[in-house]
Scaffold this motif. Sequence first.
Motif, PDB file in Angstrom:
ATOM      1  N   ALA A 197       9.519   2.009  -6.787  1.00 37.41           N
ATOM      2  CA  ALA A 197       9.809   1.071  -7.874  1.00 37.41           C
ATOM      3  C   ALA A 197       8.568   0.249  -8.171  1.00 37.41           C
ATOM      4  CB  ALA A 197      10.976   0.159  -7.513  1.00 37.41           C
ATOM      5  N   GLY A 198       8.310   0.026  -9.456  1.00 38.08           N
ATOM      6  CA  GLY A 198       7.153  -0.762  -9.852  1.00 38.08           C
ATOM      7  C   GLY A 198       7.414  -1.497 -11.149  1.00 38.08           C
ATOM      8  N   ALA A 199       6.767  -2.639 -11.302  1.00 43.33           N
ATOM      9  CA  ALA A 199       6.899  -3.432 -12.522  1.00 43.33           C
ATOM     10  C   ALA A 199       5.624  -4.225 -12.724  1.00 43.33           C
ATOM     11  CB  ALA A 199       8.101  -4.372 -12.434  1.00 43.33           C
ATOM     12  N   GLU A 200       5.339  -4.558 -13.948  1.00 37.70           N
ATOM     13  CA  GLU A 200       4.121  -5.301 -14.278  1.00 37.70           C
ATOM     14  C   GLU A 200       4.074  -6.617 -13.500  1.00 37.70           C
ATOM     15  OE1 GLU A 200       1.744  -7.054 -18.202  1.00 37.70           O
ATOM     16  OE2 GLU A 200       3.645  -5.982 -18.433  1.00 37.70           O
ATOM     17  N   GLY A 201       2.913  -6.892 -12.923  1.00 36.94           N
ATOM     18  CA  GLY A 201       2.725  -8.142 -12.190  1.00 36.94           C
ATOM     19  C   GLY A 201       3.298  -8.132 -10.786  1.00 36.94           C
ATOM     20  N   HIS A 202       3.742  -6.965 -10.316  1.00 37.14           N
ATOM     21  CA  HIS A 202       4.363  -6.873  -8.999  1.00 37.14           C
ATOM     22  C   HIS A 202       3.788  -5.689  -8.220  1.00 37.14           C
ATOM     23  CE1 HIS A 202       7.178  -9.382 -11.198  1.00 37.14           C
ATOM     24  NE2 HIS A 202       7.660  -9.776 -10.037  1.00 37.14           N
ATOM     25  N   ARG A 203       3.851  -5.795  -6.902  1.00 38.45           N
ATOM     26  CA  ARG A 203       3.406  -4.703  -6.051  1.00 38.45           C
ATOM     27  C   ARG A 203       4.496  -3.642  -5.990  1.00 38.45           C
ATOM     28  NH1 ARG A 203      -1.054  -6.303  -3.230  1.00 38.45           N
ATOM     29  NH2 ARG A 203      -1.452  -8.544  -3.174  1.00 38.45           N
ATOM     30  N   PRO A 204       4.153  -2.374  -6.207  1.00 39.07           N
ATOM     31  CA  PRO A 204       5.173  -1.323  -6.111  1.00 39.07           C
ATOM     32  C   PRO A 204       5.642  -1.168  -4.676  1.00 39.07           C
ATOM     33  CG  PRO A 204       2.995  -0.363  -6.374  1.00 39.07           C
ATOM     34  CD  PRO A 204       2.822  -1.851  -6.551  1.00 39.07           C
ATOM     35  N   VAL A 205       6.851  -0.661  -4.521  1.00 42.32           N
ATOM     36  CA  VAL A 205       7.385  -0.397  -3.197  1.00 42.32           C
ATOM     37  C   VAL A 205       7.823   1.060  -3.117  1.00 42.32           C
ATOM     38  CG1 VAL A 205       9.752  -1.125  -3.780  1.00 42.32           C
ATOM     39  CG2 VAL A 205       8.994  -1.150  -1.389  1.00 42.32           C
ATOM     40  N   THR A 206       7.455   1.705  -2.027  1.00 45.93           N
ATOM     41  CA  THR A 206       7.914   3.061  -1.711  1.00 45.93           C
ATOM     42  C   THR A 206       8.923   2.935  -0.584  1.00 45.93           C
ATOM     43  OG1 THR A 206       5.796   4.060  -2.331  1.00 45.93           O
ATOM     44  CG2 THR A 206       7.228   5.334  -0.878  1.00 45.93           C
ATOM     45  N   THR A 207      10.135   3.430  -0.822  1.00 50.14           N
ATOM     46  CA  THR A 207      11.186   3.187   0.154  1.00 50.14           C
ATOM     47  C   THR A 207      12.222   4.296   0.112  1.00 50.14           C
ATOM     48  OG1 THR A 207      12.633   1.438   1.011  1.00 50.14           O
ATOM     49  CG2 THR A 207      12.632   1.771  -1.381  1.00 50.14           C
ATOM     50  N   HIS A 208      13.244   4.197   0.962  1.00 45.76           N
ATOM     51  CA  HIS A 208      14.424   5.071   0.939  1.00 45.76           C
ATOM     52  C   HIS A 208      15.661   4.174   0.961  1.00 45.76           C
ATOM     53  CE1 HIS A 208      11.491   7.762   2.648  1.00 45.76           C
ATOM     54  NE2 HIS A 208      12.174   8.255   3.658  1.00 45.76           N
ATOM     55  N   ILE A 209      16.799   4.768   0.627  1.00 43.86           N
ATOM     56  CA  ILE A 209      18.061   4.259   1.140  1.00 43.86           C
ATOM     57  C   ILE A 209      18.638   5.366   2.024  1.00 43.86           C
ATOM     58  CG2 ILE A 209      18.590   2.594  -0.662  1.00 43.86           C
ATOM     59  CD1 ILE A 209      20.426   4.708  -1.937  1.00 43.86           C
ATOM     60  N   PHE A 210      19.163   4.962   3.169  1.00 45.38           N
ATOM     61  CA  PHE A 210      19.757   5.899   4.114  1.00 45.38           C
ATOM     62  C   PHE A 210      21.278   5.789   4.039  1.00 45.38           C
ATOM     63  CE2 PHE A 210      15.553   4.976   5.719  1.00 45.38           C
ATOM     64  CZ  PHE A 210      15.086   6.228   6.105  1.00 45.38           C
TER      65      PHE A 210
END
Length: 301
Positions: free
Chosen positions: A232-245
């Motif tokens: 997930a990514g958005a302007e002005g924010h650090r993207p996050v790489t993740t899962h849901i388990f």
Amino acid sequence: MSSLSETRDDVRSTFTEETSEDLVVASFGDMPDPRLREIMNSLVRHLHAFVKEVGLDQREWEQGIQFLTATGQKCDPTRQEFILLSDVLGVSMLVDAITNATEPRATDSTVLGPFHMVDSPARELGSWIGEVGAGEQALIRGRVLSADGTPLPRALVDVWQADEQGFYDVQVPDRVSEGHLRGLFTTGADGVFWFRTVVPAPYPIPTDGPVGDLLEATRRHPYRPAHVHFIAGAEGHRPVTTHIFVEGSPHLDSDAVFGVKESLVKPFVLVDDPRLAQAHGLDGPFRLCEFDLVLEQADSR
């Protein structure tokens, strides 16, 4: 005739078990990039210390070279065996922990995994991300938020997952097309995303290569618990790489790549409501998973 001091210099420059690290580190002395010099110096010292600690012999060294060669040879445009090796040795999660220390309200990150090898197709909110009708139906929805709770419109949510048999599209190209169970979504003004899919299955990481041989030799199982990947990514924010388990999935306590974090284990609740199913384009009981992706502001560190 050499002087005594020259003779001593020659002795000090002889490569021995005792002098090995110093000599190799000294060879990098003219390296202009200070960060590369720091990395190489530390790598050499740790690597030489490892070789000395275990008393690595010529046969074992050759086996190691063969293993690394085979690992490279197993890589192709849809298979990254070196990432898999990094994953099972815990290096991927360690790098993630060092790189992505976030403020406590942000969504925890985890490993990218070896199957983010193709671009996810852009899809409309609410779309099915699968192209074949198999598996237990699921509705996944949530919001992309800033750490202060503000919804983030036009945030990008990249999704990919294994199917109900535990396979990604790139593993079974004879059965599904590229892009199956992948999607790239753009949130609305309220930061909401949602899509329809199937409940993924737990699966073994690929074991038909050198990483599989390593797991077998060390008596480790190759399984990952059921999960869905997100970036997930958005302007002005650090993207996050993740899962849901998937809550209750086997192997949550023994993930082969060490990727499980308690905050990422989510319930997939059974919903048997025909009206709700029809409202979301589903044709029977389904599993509902709701969660938010919370991003850290880019200037917060």
